[in-house]
Design a protein around this motif. Structure first.
Motif, short mmCIF file in Angstrom:
data_model
loop_
_atom_site.label_atom_id
_atom_site.label_comp_id
_atom_site.label_asym_id
_atom_site.label_seq_id
_atom_site.Cartn_x
_atom_site.Cartn_y
_atom_site.Cartn_z
N LEU A 253 10.86 2.24 4.51
CA LEU A 253 10.15 1.20 5.27
C LEU A 253 9.56 0.13 4.37
CD1 LEU A 253 8.27 3.21 8.08
CD2 LEU A 253 10.40 1.91 8.25
N GLU A 254 10.11 -0.02 3.15
CA GLU A 254 9.51 -0.95 2.19
C GLU A 254 9.57 -2.41 2.65
OE1 GLU A 254 12.16 0.90 1.83
OE2 GLU A 254 13.70 -0.01 0.55
N ARG A 255 10.45 -2.73 3.58
CA ARG A 255 10.49 -4.13 4.05
C ARG A 255 9.44 -4.41 5.12
NH1 ARG A 255 16.01 -3.66 2.82
NH2 ARG A 255 16.48 -2.71 4.82
N GLU A 256 8.89 -3.38 5.74
CA GLU A 256 7.95 -3.58 6.85
C GLU A 256 6.50 -3.32 6.47
OE1 GLU A 256 9.58 -1.13 10.15
OE2 GLU A 256 11.44 -1.40 9.01
N ILE A 257 6.28 -2.33 5.61
CA ILE A 257 4.91 -1.89 5.32
C ILE A 257 4.74 -1.66 3.81
CG2 ILE A 257 4.58 -0.77 7.58
CD1 ILE A 257 5.12 1.93 6.04
N GLY A 258 3.54 -1.29 3.41
CA GLY A 258 3.30 -0.84 2.03
C GLY A 258 2.70 -1.88 1.12
N SER A 259 2.73 -3.17 1.53
CA SER A 259 2.11 -4.21 0.70
C SER A 259 1.51 -5.26 1.63
CB SER A 259 3.14 -4.86 -0.23
OG SER A 259 4.15 -5.51 0.51
N LEU A 260 0.58 -6.03 1.08
CA LEU A 260 -0.08 -7.08 1.86
C LEU A 260 0.57 -8.41 1.51
CD1 LEU A 260 -3.78 -5.82 1.56
CD2 LEU A 260 -2.17 -5.50 3.46
N GLU A 261 1.56 -8.79 2.30
CA GLU A 261 2.32 -10.03 2.09
C GLU A 261 2.63 -10.64 3.45
OE1 GLU A 261 5.47 -9.64 -1.18
OE2 GLU A 261 5.24 -7.58 -0.50
N ALA A 262 2.70 -11.97 3.48
CA ALA A 262 3.03 -12.66 4.73
C ALA A 262 4.35 -12.13 5.29
CB ALA A 262 3.13 -14.16 4.48
N GLY A 263 4.34 -11.83 6.58
CA GLY A 263 5.54 -11.34 7.24
C GLY A 263 5.56 -9.83 7.41
N LYS A 264 4.76 -9.13 6.63
CA LYS A 264 4.73 -7.68 6.77
C LYS A 264 3.75 -7.26 7.88
CE LYS A 264 6.58 -5.38 2.80
NZ LYS A 264 6.34 -4.37 1.77
N SER A 265 3.83 -6.01 8.26
CA SER A 265 2.97 -5.48 9.32
C SER A 265 1.50 -5.56 8.90
CB SER A 265 3.35 -4.02 9.60
OG SER A 265 2.56 -3.52 10.64
N ALA A 266 0.65 -5.91 9.85
CA ALA A 266 -0.80 -5.99 9.57
C ALA A 266 -1.38 -4.58 9.55
CB ALA A 266 -1.49 -6.86 10.60
N ASP A 267 -1.10 -3.87 8.47
CA ASP A 267 -1.61 -2.52 8.22
C ASP A 267 -2.49 -2.58 6.97
OD1 ASP A 267 0.42 -2.01 10.09
OD2 ASP A 267 1.17 -0.23 9.05
N PHE A 268 -3.77 -2.34 7.13
CA PHE A 268 -4.64 -2.38 5.94
C PHE A 268 -5.88 -1.53 6.16
CE2 PHE A 268 -5.77 -6.10 8.53
CZ PHE A 268 -7.15 -6.01 8.61
N ALA A 269 -6.58 -1.28 5.07
CA ALA A 269 -7.84 -0.53 5.14
C ALA A 269 -8.89 -1.27 4.32
CB ALA A 269 -7.66 0.89 4.60
N VAL A 270 -10.13 -1.23 4.82
CA VAL A 270 -11.28 -1.80 4.10
C VAL A 270 -12.10 -0.64 3.55
CG1 VAL A 270 -13.34 -3.23 4.29
CG2 VAL A 270 -11.32 -3.79 5.68
N LEU A 271 -12.34 -0.66 2.25
CA LEU A 271 -13.04 0.45 1.59
C LEU A 271 -14.36 -0.03 1.00
CD1 LEU A 271 -10.01 1.83 -0.47
CD2 LEU A 271 -10.66 2.46 1.86
N ALA A 272 -15.38 0.80 1.12
CA ALA A 272 -16.68 0.48 0.53
C ALA A 272 -16.67 0.92 -0.92
CB ALA A 272 -17.79 1.18 1.30
N ALA A 273 -16.08 0.08 -1.78
CA ALA A 273 -16.03 0.34 -3.22
C ALA A 273 -15.76 -1.00 -3.89
CB ALA A 273 -14.91 1.33 -3.56
N PRO A 274 -16.25 -1.19 -5.12
CA PRO A 274 -16.04 -2.49 -5.76
C PRO A 274 -14.63 -2.69 -6.30
CG PRO A 274 -17.36 -1.06 -7.16
CD PRO A 274 -17.16 -0.32 -5.87
#
Ligand SMILES: [Zn+2]
Length: 408
Positions: A358-379
């Motif tokens: 699924l490397e073309r759809e997910i796994g990185s934050l790039e324009a065109g990819k699925s809006a899948d992300f996590a926000v973490l409380a760490a610097p």
């Protein structure tokens, strides 16, 4: 179309560059629309067209691609806490398996569980994973071990996946172990998997991958070849449990059949590692299993040095890895396998996505990819994997939908 701002550091995790380069962007912004990422970059460079959009606040945390757990045995009945104690008292995993415990006891508990019970258990596990930032989960069958029971588990995954924003990627693992009723008739069971189970799962579109547990106590190289041949003929890509408890040419076989991944690999040979590099096979490290079995972990540095991308997954299952805590597995990959935090992060995002195709759809934050992300409380990612909190994840988004709401 929201704009996510106040991000101390965003880790893009693109496929290009070394595994150690997670492409961090300080003071970043991320724009997503519906299920898709539209723009990622430094906040100061946010194009004017996006600047007036509603804001979402990342509260000064870090943003990573949604985590991808590329190796789990998600659907199973029962647990095996008593066996955990037996292992502590000195009985080996193989001894327990030979005495009829291990996988076979989970097979019995899984067959006895109703479909609605299995579905409900999967949802509970997936809720727990979502809370940790996991947006994609590979899920293997393998506790049914008959045509009907294996198809039932894959249908559980289909039903569960249809109800969630998280992606569930199904793998047929009919060749997990020889079921009790085929004791002494292993050829007949291999034939059942190759000639009936695989065609039935493929015809119904229930699996993307075909996995085999290649191990002294499970399936031989020759048997695996027969099963992968049938899988490939029906459009199922190979995946392997290989070289875990005994080294025996599993890595070499993964290269030979152009597997999407070879997993475990604690005892892979030098030649096997070289062949995996040449064939482009992803190595999946499962450090929770090494921890629970108190065995040396897969030598991740040797794989990375040879040019093999190393994914990190949980192996979530009731025997050797009864935890779906992927961030903990990443901390173990750092401390036990000397992967850097950035390497571990890429191992659970873009490299893991490749391990499940699924490397073309997910796994990185790039324009065109699925809006899948996590926000973490760490610097930083280094701090996240160093200070193991109960849960650093503050928000999880899969396909543009919040699985875990932002903490106000
Ligand atoms: Zn496994």
């Amino acid at each position: 179309v929201p704009v996510l701002r106040n991000i101390a550091m965003l880790y893009q995790c693109r496929a290009d560059g070394a595994q150690a380069d997670a492409h961090p962007i300080p003071d970043a912004a991320l724009v997503y629309q519906g299920e898709t990422i539209r723009w990622v970059g430094p906040r100061a460079e946010l194009p004017g067209t996006w600047a007036s959009l509603p804001e979402e606040d990342a509260a000064g945390g870090i943003v990573i691609p949604g985590l991808v757990d590329c190796h789990t045995h998600l659907a199973f009945g029962g647990w095996r806490a008593a066996e955990f104690e037996q292992r502590i008292l000195g009985r080996s995993y193989l001894e327990i398996a030979r005495a009829g415990g291990g996988i076979r006891s989970t097979v019995a508990a899984t067959r006895a569980a109703s479909t609605s019970e299995l579905v409900a258990r999967c949802h509970r596990h997936l809720d727990g994973m979502a809370a940790l930032g996991v947006t994609t989960v590979e899920a293997k069958s393998g506790y049914g071990l008959s045509v009907d029971e294996e198809l039932r588990l894959l249908e559980v995954y289909r039903a569960v996946g249809a109800e969630r924003a998280q992606r569930i990627v199904p793998t047929l693992l009919g060749a997990h172990t020889i079921p009790a009723e085929y004791e002494g008739r292993r050829e007949a069971y291999v034939e059942l998997v190759a000639a009936e189970m695989i065609p039935a799962a493929a015809e119904r579109g229930l699996a993307r991958f075909c996995d085999v547990f290649v191990e002294e106590t499970a399936f031989s190289i020759e048997e695996a070849r027969r099963i992968f041949g049938a899988g490939l003929a029906h459009g199922l890509r190979p995946k392997l449990h290989a070289d875990q408890l005994s080294g025996g040419g599993g890595a070499e076989l993964a290269a030979e059949v152009h597997a999407a991944s070879a997993d475990h690999l604690e005892r892979a040979s030098e030649r096997g590692i070289e062949r995996m590099a040449a064939a482009g096979v992803v190595a999946v490290s499962l450090p929770l299993a090494s921890l629970y079995l108190a065995q040396p972990p897969m030598p991740a540095r040797r794989f990375i040095a040879a040019g093999v991308p190393v994914a990190v997954a949980t192996d979530f299952n009731p025997g050797s890895a009864p935890s779906y805590h992927l961030p903990f597995a990443l901390t173990l990959a750092c401390s036990l396998q000397r992967m850097t935090p950035a390497e571990a992060l890429k191992g659970a995002t873009v490299v893991a996505a490749r391990a499940i195709g699924l490397e073309r759809e997910i796994g990185s934050l790039e324009a065109g990819k699925s809006a899948d992300f996590a926000v973490l409380a760490a610097p930083t990612v280094e701090h996240w994997l160093y200070q193991l909190q109960a849960n650093a994840c503050r928000r999880t988004v899969a396909r543009g939908s919040s699985l875990v709401a932002p903490v106000s």
